[in-house]
Write a protein that holds these residues in place. Structure first.
Motif, PDB file in Angstrom:
ATOM      1  N   ASP A  87       2.858  38.674  14.702  1.00 53.92           N
ATOM      2  CA  ASP A  87       3.262  38.534  16.093  1.00 53.92           C
ATOM      3  C   ASP A  87       4.472  39.402  16.423  1.00 53.92           C
ATOM      4  OD1 ASP A  87       3.086  36.866  18.693  1.00 53.92           O
ATOM      5  OD2 ASP A  87       5.172  36.628  18.069  1.00 53.92           O
ATOM      6  N   GLY A 147      -0.888  32.995  19.232  1.00 55.55           N
ATOM      7  CA  GLY A 147       0.472  33.207  19.704  1.00 55.55           C
ATOM      8  C   GLY A 147       0.568  34.047  20.956  1.00 55.55           C
ATOM      9  N   LEU A 189       2.765  28.955  13.351  1.00 52.41           N
ATOM     10  CA  LEU A 189       3.021  29.681  14.591  1.00 52.41           C
ATOM     11  C   LEU A 189       4.480  29.509  14.973  1.00 52.41           C
ATOM     12  CD1 LEU A 189      -0.152  28.708  16.596  1.00 52.41           C
ATOM     13  CD2 LEU A 189       0.345  30.889  15.505  1.00 52.41           C
ATOM     14  N   VAL A 219       5.218  28.338  19.064  1.00 53.24           N
ATOM     15  CA  VAL A 219       4.013  27.855  19.721  1.00 53.24           C
ATOM     16  C   VAL A 219       4.001  26.334  19.781  1.00 53.24           C
ATOM     17  CG1 VAL A 219       1.494  27.899  19.638  1.00 53.24           C
ATOM     18  CG2 VAL A 219       2.798  29.914  19.014  1.00 53.24           C
TER      19      VAL A 219
END
Length: 1650
Positions: A893, A938, A1209, A1212
């Motif tokens: 990410d 994400g 994550l 998140v």
């Protein structure tokens, strides 16, 4: 060992036995002396083969094919006194073990030349000089094992790997060897030296000599083969040198090599485009082995060097049938075409010889099947050629392609092709050449070039059949080589000669005589015009039906292509004094002997043909560029000395520069470290070079004398090459060079050079050689910007013959230490194409870390445009490749957010996002799939609901049944959980229901087996997604959406009798998971009643009645055992899954109350599966003990373990990874739902309704109603395969944006923000900024006094440009005004500043700018011609083009904030206002194949009178002007570089093809009953607006009955109540990734439509 991609160059040095004289030789080859048992060694430069010596085994690669080598074609001079070269040309096979090889590198081995005192260079011994030029060369005896070892070492990349490793250690601050310091000295750190001390390292711009191998008769130099030469680039792809910077960088490399050579005390002597080799990436190598006279005699008796004189051209193998061909080719270093043409025209040269010369000038290579020498067919072989008959002669005024295809077919091809052309292939293709020579070529070549399956009977067997079969031209072998008819292959007969020729030898003689006949001589100039001349381009090519299909990649380097030699008609040959061709003794050696003519007779001849002579002279004068000279040969400087009289060695001796006694390396400091390198690589404020500074440098350069005359000749040649790179034609030919050397008059073309380049060229070509600057002085000149020097320092080590891992380590280490940042954005962009290819290759984990560092550094240092053009394609290749640790790193990410920050989300969605999804299907790797899943989850919230649905959810659902992995399903579930229950209910569940219904429908239809299998697997994937989503929903919502009143989705699947058993099992397991979620009470109330029919069917089935469970049908999908759990093999097995599970959930008594057939079912379970309910309070025993904890996965059939993304994550909201068991279990229910599940249905509905209004994207509808469902017949889409968009013409949300008309829309690339320009209070222009997430107006700009008629989002920053007659540039975040641009009034005496006061106009007049009163397209009010009317941004050059009221275009520099040039337009109709109403350009968003961004080449302006003007962006000239419409042009757009789309108040939409003749042809789209006020493009689809309707059409739509493609008008309907939109539409913009479009209305509304 595989060699096929790494061909080598052979340079042969022949050695005589008596005098032991050495001379460089070349083209000592023949392809006619090969026996079938000995495959030839082929050479790629001219592709000649030489007879393999007895016992020599050619290298064979893994495929069994003979390895091909490259042989230089430029060393043609051979000592005519060589003896024994034929008899002793073989390799001594017995010398392999006896001979000892010498090593001239710095290995310290004993060498026979150590005692030599030869000072050939004038400074150092030959040993030191050769060592410096070829330090890595292996010296030894030529043998197969030795050659194999050389190739292996070259391919391994270990030859110079130690240098790169030493540099990496130096950069990292670790202890390193002296190699790094010495190498930096070669490339100018700290500076270049006039006197170089020979070392053991190769200069990176000198072609590496890999080996010097000796036999009894010759010595061979082996070099790597470069794919191009600079001559190739100039002839076939001049645009490959993309900019002036690339030209300077190339010249800098050449000068760096020359500075090193001159420092050693000798010159190159043959600098020209053909001697400059270029690698795939454009790095230059200076070939030092192709100078014919760079030989010397070595006398071991006296230990001294004696220069020798090179001699004649030709093959030295006695009896070689091709000796005459080499003489015909006239292989001089350069061709004097002027003289050759005159000889041919007078009849003193044969047609055959002249055509060979033209082939040589066009770059065609004898023996190269892809670019073979071409000759014309002159007869059809039906009868013996007779000049008095017309029957058998070919029409030379038409190409063979035209004769074979016919005019009608070629006209059809030209008129219907997207790119108009007649000829799609070369005039002589590789297929044709190999078919012609099939009987002499190896079968491996035929299988590769003609057909993979060798079938000898498919090759033409006679000359007449061959002529009729081929649309291509002839080859020279049919005019000179009788052996081409003889077959070497069993099963393939000899090529039969016509009956009128008794033998191949006789045929060759008659065929050659036909070529030399008067009939052909009178017509051959027509064939030359078509093949080499003016009929290759322009209108002449169209008339001759000879338009060639142009290259789709003009900037890609090419080594082959069609070179147009002449731009005027070629003169007809004079039918006077002419040689005749004589063929003697059956040999193919043809020599033209001229008849002796007295001088008086010649004078009379020239007088008689005075007119023809004048035309021929004029033609010869216009084509003088074909005799290009670079001043590299002594005869061009001293006309009184011939080549044979003065060997170049004398020149070397006369220019000896002695070296001081103590040779020191004073310039290299001892303390070179990282900081020292960064100082040299730093670019400070790179600006334009000062012309005065360059003039001062030239004056200073006069004071520094060059070392020798030979070095000065090299500098002269460099000046000529530099001029040719700019002019695209040679600076000197034989005539102009002679004039210059005698009188000092330079060619007129030098005035066409840019001023700075002209200064440097004039300095290099000074008549007085002593006044020319040295190579070091040129390198230090201000002509070369700092970016060139810093890029050269960074890239030079990467060009060493080292391993990719070492290159990557060096580049990553240097970049990590700040090299890219220090050298600046531009230099980093120039370095990127050299560095990024080594990142793409498969990498180990360590290499992947370095590659990741390098990618991140480039993303940080490059401009967004460069990242998009260079870095993103490299990332695409990595994501498309097999698994690597680098791929997992890229899918993180944090890395993706760096890309977003640099290039925006749109570029990510276009290039990277589809490949992220591709890592989730078709056998993905476990780690990369997990990373891709986490990335999709994400990114979903930031992308927004519309983009997520169309770019992530729908593509994943389309992968159902096509190999979607567990992590892909997990991504769907987690995205639903992240975006909330409203998203699940409104978006996901309707789509999944659609998939279920579609799969059930497919199961009822008889379709091919793959469709049924895909349908079953898709349904399994869909059902497996449901339990995870249910975990996020309250019980009542689950009941309402999935179970309902007698409409349970899962029960509907279970009752189907046409579905696969594996599908039923997954459906049953999913149903039980859902029931467990909603609890026993809701299950008993809503689910069991719907199962009554199923239980009754199963209870009274034949299997239960018989007490057995024999399988009825086999599974068509895989059925792995899941932890010992029983899988169903028939419908009756559903009882085993459902009944015990419901008993455990509800209790046996409640189940028996709800199931009337419980007794039959329990008896069956007891009898067949030993299941019996026991009141122990525990789970019943039997085959379904663990039905809820273990879930089968049948869609893959390869694994029983569920592997979700194990990475957490960040940001998140997840804190624990998903369970390894059943997806959707209770532990995954978010805590915020614990209290919700106990609410009543009424309370839940109320909370849901409130939640909907608070949720982002509450207005976005589900696409399920317009979605066609999964395509089971299609494949999973790639980058270019986009999901279809069905436009429903429905308004899904409206908001009042302005008090008055909404004039213009501008949507940000993230499709979350939109700017609207319209009329505010008091008729003033206002601009509103809208957040589409919640449809809120977040800010605005109110600085306009007049109505805003156009708005543009500037891509360079967060700035906005808006137009109300003046241009306001302001900050979109703060609303602060940055600058104002306006045109001065007509009576103004001076220009206004950018912040000058704005001229005001009447509000009514302002409203007329884009008036939508469509009753007529005529402006009835006057309009101030000095006001701005519309805008268009040229993103690639950061300019704003603004139209004015008087038809002019003003250019504004956005970054500098100043007005630039003004292109004034002329009124088409005097007395009538002609304002610019629309602007567009081509290429601004185009990314070319090589990764570069295309700059616009034209700008189109639409006028209020209906006219359209096309401007050349480079010059400002009007390319064309035509009447495009009968009314006001409302909008222009350029979907492709050659297409222009326009709309007008005349109710038409038109598409103009700009490749056609001017004025361009158009396709007119009709259908609207009112004027078209605008349109927007999405791919090939067009949405137009006209009054209160939209129109739908496609650019590729076929015409209807009246011959015109039509627009289909539709009214917009409100989605909530179905009412029609009655507002007049004023503007439109498409949101492509959201599959939405926005319209603005005259009453100020902004409407979101789908």
């Amino acid at each position: 060992m595989k060699y096929s991609k790494h061909w080598l160059i052979y340079h042969t040095i022949w050695v005589t036995n008596r005098s032991r004289r050495l001379a460089v030789a070349g083209n000592m080859l023949s392809d006619h002396s090969i026996t079938p048992k000995t495959p030839p060694l082929q050479f790629s430069e001219r592709r000649k083969t030489f007879p393999v010596p007895p016992g020599f085994r050619p290298p064979i690669d893994q495929s069994g094919e003979t390895v091909r080598f490259n042989h230089s074609i430029r060393n043609e001079y051979i000592d005519e006194n060589l003896e024994g070269s034929t008899s002793n040309c073989g390799i001594d096979n017995n010398s392999d073990d006896k001979a000892t090889s010498s090593d001239l590198s710095s290995g310290g081995k004993k060498n026979s030349l150590e005692t030599s005192t030869c000072n050939h260079s004038g400074r150092f011994s030959c040993l030191r000089t050769i060592t410096a030029l070829a330090p890595i060369a292996h010296v030894g005896i030529f043998s197969y094992s030795t050659f194999e070892e050389i190739v292996a070492n070259y391919l391994s990349g270990s030859l110079e790997d130690h240098i790169l490793c030493s540099l990496s250690l130096l950069i990292e601050g670790k202890a390193s060897a002296r190699d790094s310091i010495n190498f930096l000295g070669l490339i100018g750190i700290p500076s270049f030296h006039e006197h170089t001390f020979p070392g053991s390292l190769r200069h990176p711009n000198i072609a590496p000599v890999l080996a010097i191998l000796k036999t009894s008769s010759y010595t061979t130099l082996i070099l790597p083969k470069a794919p191009y030469t600079l001559e190739n680039i100039l002839h076939y792809s001049p645009n490959a040198l993309k900019s002036e910077w690339h030209i300077k960088f190339l010249i800098y490399q050449i000068l760096s090599a020359l500075a090193y050579m001159h420092g050693l005390g000798f010159a190159h002597g043959n600098i020209c485009p053909s001697s400059i080799m270029l690698t795939e990436l454009g790095w230059s190598w200076l070939c030092i082995c192709d100078k014919p006279w760079l030989g010397f005699n070595l006398s071991t008796r006296h230990n001294e060097c004696i220069d020798i004189t090179p001699a004649k051209i030709g093959c030295y193998i006695e009896g070689c049938p091709s000796r005459g061909l080499y003489a015909d080719l006239k292989l001089y270093p350069s061709i004097d075409w002027h003289s050759d043409f005159n000889r041919w025209w007078r009849g003193e040269m044969s047609n055959f010889e002249y055509l060979l010369i033209l082939n040589r000038l066009a770059g065609r290579r004898w023996g190269d099947h892809t670019f073979h020498t071409v000759m014309p067919w002159v007869i059809d072989f039906s009868t013996k050629p007779d000049e008095n008959s017309d029957a058998e002669w070919r029409d030379l005024s038409k190409s063979k392609w035209r004769l074979a295809k016919g005019d009608e077919q070629l006209d059809f091809t030209y008129s219907t092709s997207e790119i108009p052309h007649h000829v799609s292939d070369e005039c002589l293709s590789e297929l044709a050449v190999c078919s012609y020579k099939a009987r002499r070529l190896p079968l491996s070549v035929l299988r590769m070039a003609v057909r993979s399956v060798y079938e000898p009977n498919e090759y033409p067997s006679t000359m007449q059949r061959l002529y009729q079969w081929t649309p291509d031209e002839c080859i020279p072998e049919f005019y000179c080589d009788p052996q081409i008819f003889s077959s070497l292959h069993a099963g393939m007969t000899d090529l039969a000669v016509p009956s009128w020729a008794g033998s191949p030898e006789e045929f060759i003689k008659l065929h050659r005589n036909a070529l030399e006949s008067d009939r052909v001589s009178r017509q051959i100039h027509h064939w030359i015009d078509i093949t080499f001349g003016y009929k290759m381009s322009g209108q002449s090519a169209v008339d001759a039906k000879n338009v060639m299909l142009s290259s789709s990649e003009p900037t890609k380097p090419r080594s082959v292509g069609r070179r147009q030699l002449f731009t005027r008609p070629h003169p007809m040959r004079c039918n006077g004094i002419r040689r005749t061709c004589d063929s003697a003794n059956g040999s193919t050696k043809h020599q033209c002997q001229a008849n002796e003519v007295e001088s008086e007779k010649r004078f009379l001849f020239e007088t008689a043909y005075l007119k023809e002579l004048e035309e021929a002279s004029a033609f010869s004068e216009h084509a003088r560029h074909l005799s290009a000279l670079y001043g590299c040969h002594p005869k061009y400087f001293r006309k009184d000395v011939s080549l044979a009289e003065e060997p170049p060695g004398e020149s070397f001796k006369s220019s000896i520069v002695s070296l001081p006694d103590a040779v020191r390396n004073d310039g290299v400091p001892v303390n070179i470290n990282l900081n020292y390198l960064l100082e040299h690589i730093e670019v400070e404020g790179e600006g334009s070079m000062g012309y005065q500074e360059l003039l001062l440098w030239r004056q200073r350069s006069f004071c520094s004398r060059i070392s020798s005359e030979d070095a000065a000749k090299d500098i002269f040649s460099v000046g000529c090459v530099l001029a040719e790179l700019y002019l695209r034609k040679p600076l000197f030919d034989s005539t102009s060079l002679a004039v210059y050397l005698e009188s000092g008059i330079l060619p007129g073309s030098i005035q066409e050079l840019p001023p700075h380049t002209k200064v440097l060229v004039e300095a290099c070509i000074q008549k007085d050689w002593m006044r020319r600057p040295s190579a070091k002085s040129l390198l230090d000149s201000p002509y070369f910007p700092a970016t060139v020097k810093s890029s050269y320092l960074f890239l030079s080590p990467l060009q060493l013959l080292a391993k990719d891992v070492s290159r990557l380590h060096y580049a990553a280490s240097f970049a990590k230490q700040g090299a890219l940042k220090t050298m600046g954005t531009f230099a980093a962009e120039m370095c990127a194409p050299y560095c990024l290819p080594i990142v793409v290759t498969p990498l180990s984990d360590t290499e992947a870390e370095w590659a990741f560092i390098l990618l991140k550094e480039f993303i940080k240092c490059l401009t967004p445009k460069a990242v998009k053009a260079l870095v993103l394609p490299a990332i695409q290749k990595i994501l498309q490749a097999s698994y690597s640790h680098l791929k997992v790193s890229i899918l993180q990410d944090s890395f993706v957010r760096e890309i977003w920050n640099r290039v925006g989300k749109q570029a990510y969605l276009e290039t990277i996002h589809p490949l992220v999804i591709s890592n989730l299907y078709v056998a993905p790797h476990k780690s990369s799939a997990a990373a891709a899943s986490v990335l999709l989850i994400g990114s979903s919230e930031e992308l927004g609901v519309p983009v997520t649905v169309h770019q992530t959810i729908l593509p994943l659902i389309h992968c159902f049944g096509k190999g979607l992995c567990n992590d892909g399903i997990d991504a769907l579930v987690r995205i639903g959980g992240l975006l909330g229950e409203v998203f699940i209910v409104k978006q996901l569940l309707p789509l999944l229901k659609h998939v279920v219904h579609t799969c059930i429908e497919v199961s009822y239809v008889k379709k091919p087996e793959p469709v049924q299998s895909w349908s079953a697997l898709a349904l399994i994937d869909c059902l497996m997604t449901l339990p995870g989503l249910v975990a996020y929903l309250p019980r009542e919502v689950v009941v309402k959406e999935l179970i309902g009143d007698q409409s349970c989705l899962l029960v509907m699947v279970l009752v189907q009798k046409t579905l696969e058993f594996a599908v039923l099992q997954v459906a049953a397991t999913t149903l039980m998971a859902v029931c467990q979620q909603i609890g026993p009470d809701l299950t008993a109330l809503h689910v069991l009643p719907q199962l009554k029919e199923l239980f009754d069917e199963l209870a009274f089935s034949q299997e239960i009645a018989e007490g057995s469970a024999s399988p009825v049908r086999s599974l068509k999908v895989s059925k792995p055992k899941i932890d010992g759990e029983v899988q169903i093999e028939s419908r009756i097995d559903l009882v085993l899954i459902l009944y015990p599970s419901f008993a455990s959930l509800l209790g046996i008594e409640k189940l028996r109350q709800r199931c009337a057939t419980w007794l039959l079912i329990e008896q069956y379970l007891l009898r067949c599966h030993n299941w019996k309910w026991e009141y122990t309070g525990e789970s019943p025993r039997g085959g379904s003990e663990n039905i809820f904890t273990k879930r089968p996965i049948f869609c893959k059939g390869s694994t029983s373990e569920y592997n979700p993304a194990k990475l957490l994550l960040n940001g998140v909201g997840w804190s624990i990874p998903q369970s390894q068991g059943v997806r959707g279990t209770k532990n995954l229910i978010p805590q915020r739902r614990i209290n919700d599940v106990h609410k009543s249905p009424v309370e839940m509905d109320a909370s849901m309704s409130k939640l909907v209004k608070r949720e982002p994207w509450f207005w976005f509808p589900s696409p399920a109603c317009s979605w066609d469902g999964p395509d089971f017949l299609g494949r999973v889409g790639g980058l270019k395969d986009e999901l279809p968009w069905k436009i429903r013409a429905s308004v899904i949300y409206s908001v009042r944006a302005h008090h008055g008309a909404l004039r213009s829309l501008a949507v940000c690339r993230d499709e979350c923000t939109v700017f609207t320009a319209g009329i505010g209070a008091g008729f003033k222009g206002t601009i509103q900024k809208w957040d589409l997430t919640r449809i809120n107006c977040v800010s605005g700009y109110y600085g306009h006094e007049e109505v805003v008629n156009d708005i543009c989002i500037l891509s360079s920053s967060g700035r906005i440009a808006s137009c109300d007659g003046t241009i306001h540039v302001w900050n979109s975040r703060t609303g602060k005004l940055i600058s104002v641009f306006s045109e001065p009034s007509v009576d103004s005496t001076h220009l206004g500043s950018p912040l000058s006061p704005v001229s005001k106009i009447n509000a009514d007049q302002a409203n007329m700018l884009h008036s939508n009163t469509l009753s007529s397209g005529i402006l009835t009010s006057t309009f101030d011609g000095n006001l701005y009317t519309c805008m268009h941004q040229l993103e690639s050059i950061e300019m704003l083009v603004v139209g004015t009221g008087n038809g002019s275009l003003r250019f504004i520099d956005i970054s500098q904030g100043r007005k630039l040039h003004l292109w004034r337009g002329e009124s088409v109709d005097s007395g009538f206002p002609s304002l610019v109403s629309a602007i567009c350009s081509c290429g601004s968003d185009t990314i070319q194949a090589d990764g570069t961004s295309a700059s616009p080449s034209w700008v189109a302006a639409g006028l209020s009178t209906g006219h359209c003007k096309l401007f050349d962006l480079r010059s400002g000239n009007v390319i064309s002007s035509w009447r495009a419409h009968d009314g006001y042009i409302t909008k222009l757009a350029a979907p492709e570089d050659h297409l222009l789309v326009s709309s007008s108040h005349d109710r038409t939409l038109r598409i103009w093809d700009l490749r056609r003749n001017w004025p361009p042809q158009c396709s007119t789209f009709k259908g609207h009953t009112d004027g078209v006020s605008g349109f927007s493009l999405w791919g090939q689809d067009v949405i137009t607006i006209s009054k209160n309707r939209i129109g739908l059409t496609s650019l590729s739509k076929a015409a209807d009955e009246d011959g015109h493609p039509r627009v289909i008008p539709q009214k917009l309907y409100m989605a909530d109540n179905g009412a029609k939109n009655l507002s007049v539409l004023s503007s439109i913009s498409i949101l492509p990734f959201s599959r939405l479009f926005l319209v603005g209305t005259e009453d100020g509304y902004l409407r979101i439509c789908c």
